[in-house]
Design a protein around this motif. Structure first.
Motif, PDB file in Angstrom:
ATOM      1  N   PHE A  54      -8.249   8.119   5.576  1.00 52.62           N
ATOM      2  CA  PHE A  54      -7.717   7.279   4.516  1.00 52.62           C
ATOM      3  C   PHE A  54      -7.508   5.860   5.016  1.00 52.62           C
ATOM      4  O   PHE A  54      -7.846   4.898   4.353  1.00 52.62           O
ATOM      5  CB  PHE A  54      -6.387   7.822   3.981  1.00 52.62           C
ATOM      6  CG  PHE A  54      -6.549   8.878   2.942  1.00 52.62           C
ATOM      7  CD1 PHE A  54      -7.202   8.614   1.759  1.00 52.62           C
ATOM      8  CD2 PHE A  54      -6.026  10.140   3.138  1.00 52.62           C
ATOM      9  CE1 PHE A  54      -7.340   9.582   0.785  1.00 52.62           C
ATOM     10  CE2 PHE A  54      -6.160  11.122   2.176  1.00 52.62           C
ATOM     11  CZ  PHE A  54      -6.816  10.839   1.002  1.00 52.62           C
ATOM     12  N   GLU A  55      -6.928   5.708   6.215  1.00 51.08           N
ATOM     13  CA  GLU A  55      -6.648   4.376   6.728  1.00 51.08           C
ATOM     14  C   GLU A  55      -7.924   3.605   7.008  1.00 51.08           C
ATOM     15  O   GLU A  55      -7.992   2.411   6.776  1.00 51.08           O
ATOM     16  CB  GLU A  55      -5.786   4.468   7.981  1.00 51.08           C
ATOM     17  CG  GLU A  55      -4.359   4.876   7.646  1.00 51.08           C
ATOM     18  CD  GLU A  55      -3.513   5.174   8.855  1.00 51.08           C
ATOM     19  OE1 GLU A  55      -4.059   5.306   9.969  1.00 51.08           O
ATOM     20  OE2 GLU A  55      -2.290   5.289   8.696  1.00 51.08           O
ATOM     21  N   LYS A 107     -10.721   3.838   5.398  1.00 48.92           N
ATOM     22  CA  LYS A 107     -11.358   3.452   4.147  1.00 48.92           C
ATOM     23  C   LYS A 107     -10.531   2.468   3.344  1.00 48.92           C
ATOM     24  O   LYS A 107     -11.055   1.779   2.495  1.00 48.92           O
ATOM     25  CB  LYS A 107     -11.641   4.689   3.300  1.00 48.92           C
ATOM     26  CG  LYS A 107     -12.709   5.542   3.954  1.00 48.92           C
ATOM     27  CD  LYS A 107     -13.067   6.729   3.147  1.00 48.92           C
ATOM     28  CE  LYS A 107     -14.142   7.498   3.894  1.00 48.92           C
ATOM     29  NZ  LYS A 107     -14.474   8.734   3.361  1.00 48.92           N
ATOM     30  N   THR A 108      -9.224   2.392   3.603  1.00 46.69           N
ATOM     31  CA  THR A 108      -8.391   1.541   2.759  1.00 46.69           C
ATOM     32  C   THR A 108      -7.675   0.439   3.518  1.00 46.69           C
ATOM     33  O   THR A 108      -7.173  -0.479   2.904  1.00 46.69           O
ATOM     34  CB  THR A 108      -7.313   2.377   2.044  1.00 46.69           C
ATOM     35  OG1 THR A 108      -6.485   2.973   3.031  1.00 46.69           O
ATOM     36  CG2 THR A 108      -7.929   3.409   1.153  1.00 46.69           C
ATOM     37  N   ALA A 143      -4.661   6.349  -1.038  1.00 43.78           N
ATOM     38  CA  ALA A 143      -4.422   6.772   0.346  1.00 43.78           C
ATOM     39  C   ALA A 143      -2.996   7.282   0.519  1.00 43.78           C
ATOM     40  O   ALA A 143      -2.768   8.323   1.145  1.00 43.78           O
ATOM     41  CB  ALA A 143      -4.687   5.621   1.306  1.00 43.78           C
ATOM     42  N   LYS A 144      -2.041   6.571  -0.048  1.00 42.19           N
ATOM     43  CA  LYS A 144      -0.646   6.993   0.055  1.00 42.19           C
ATOM     44  C   LYS A 144      -0.449   8.362  -0.591  1.00 42.19           C
ATOM     45  O   LYS A 144       0.203   9.238  -0.033  1.00 42.19           O
ATOM     46  CB  LYS A 144       0.257   5.955  -0.601  1.00 42.19           C
ATOM     47  CG  LYS A 144       1.725   6.291  -0.480  1.00 42.19           C
ATOM     48  CD  LYS A 144       2.587   5.223  -1.104  1.00 42.19           C
ATOM     49  CE  LYS A 144       4.044   5.631  -0.970  1.00 42.19           C
ATOM     50  NZ  LYS A 144       4.925   4.892  -1.815  1.00 42.19           N
ATOM     51  N   LYS A 175      -5.346  11.428   7.709  1.00 42.83           N
ATOM     52  CA  LYS A 175      -4.685  10.132   7.639  1.00 42.83           C
ATOM     53  C   LYS A 175      -5.603   9.042   8.171  1.00 42.83           C
ATOM     54  O   LYS A 175      -5.719   7.969   7.573  1.00 42.83           O
ATOM     55  CB  LYS A 175      -3.381  10.181   8.438  1.00 42.83           C
ATOM     56  CG  LYS A 175      -2.585   8.909   8.383  1.00 42.83           C
ATOM     57  CD  LYS A 175      -1.295   9.068   9.160  1.00 42.83           C
ATOM     58  CE  LYS A 175      -0.541   7.756   9.190  1.00 42.83           C
ATOM     59  NZ  LYS A 175       0.622   7.810  10.051  1.00 42.83           N
ATOM     60  N   SER A 209      -0.693  -2.352  -0.042  1.00 47.46           N
ATOM     61  CA  SER A 209      -1.960  -2.658   0.625  1.00 47.46           C
ATOM     62  C   SER A 209      -1.847  -3.828   1.587  1.00 47.46           C
ATOM     63  O   SER A 209      -2.734  -4.041   2.397  1.00 47.46           O
ATOM     64  CB  SER A 209      -3.052  -2.932  -0.406  1.00 47.46           C
ATOM     65  OG  SER A 209      -2.752  -4.110  -1.130  1.00 47.46           O
ATOM     66  N   SER A 256      -7.008   1.567  -3.941  1.00 45.81           N
ATOM     67  CA  SER A 256      -7.308   2.507  -2.867  1.00 45.81           C
ATOM     68  C   SER A 256      -6.089   2.739  -1.988  1.00 45.81           C
ATOM     69  O   SER A 256      -5.929   3.814  -1.436  1.00 45.81           O
ATOM     70  CB  SER A 256      -8.503   2.018  -2.039  1.00 45.81           C
ATOM     71  OG  SER A 256      -8.230   0.749  -1.488  1.00 45.81           O
TER      72      SER A 256
END
Length: 194
Positions: free
Chosen positions: A41-42, A44-45, A151-152, A38, A84, A147
């Motif tokens: 992902f967070e 990077k996005t 991520a989600k 997680k 986003s 993105s």
């Protein structure tokens, strides 16, 4: 995600077992792995921030469509930006107060909630800005849409894998490991396409 990460997460390496079972517990470090995934992902996005004027423009754009209360505005912005961009109440409510002070919106209270709507002056400002794209249709929010959705989906996949690991049989865990390995290969094949 490396095969060793998947192996560690789904028990390919014996790191101890469930008490008295003699079997390795497949998810000893599941939550640590989930938090790590997680976080990746967070990182990077989630780095795009909207400019201060974007909250103002978003509020005016939404109120041009229909009267709303503050949390409706927050939810609409999040939904329209594909997740986003979710402005905080600490940015939306002061903006609503400022727009009220400027005479661009009015607030009416009903059932203990303030509902905001445009004034004639507010409508004129929105109409003058009509050629401009809504903040969620340009800039960091739009760039983050793709993105953010990825991520989600990745987080939801990790949650599903965690559920299989918590309550699945050894056979189901093996099937889940195969599915994740195949998904990883297919994702890399997308990047390899021209």
């Amino acid at each position: 995600m490396s095969d060793s990460f998947l192996g560690d997460m789904f028990g390919a390496r014996n790191r101890g077992g469930a008490a008295g079972s003699g079997q390795p517990w497949p998810m000893n470090n599941l939550w640590e792995a989930f938090d790590q995934l997680k976080g990746q992902f967070e990182q990077k996005t989630g780095g795009s921030r909207m400019a201060k004027g974007d909250v103002r423009a978003a509020v005016l754009t939404l109120l041009a469509e229909a009267p709303m209360h503050g949390y409706q505005i927050i939810r609409e912005i999040e939904e329209r930006s594909g997740g986003s961009w979710k402005p905080s109440p600490g940015s939306v409510y002061p903006t609503l107060q400022l727009l009220t002070d400027e005479g661009l919106i009015t607030a009416s209270e009903s059932d203990g909630r303030k509902t905001y709507s445009l004034t004639v002056e507010g409508r004129a400002v929105v109409d003058a800005d009509a050629p401009k794209a809504a903040p969620w249709e340009s800039g960091p929010a739009k760039e983050g849409n793709r993105s953010g959705a990825l991520a989600k989906a990745g987080i939801e996949l990790a949650q599903a894998a965690a559920q299989v690991g918590r309550s699945g049989t050894p056979e189901q865990i093996g099937q889940a490991t195969d599915v994740l390995a195949e998904a990883r290969r297919r994702l890399y094949s997308i990047l390899a396409q021209d």
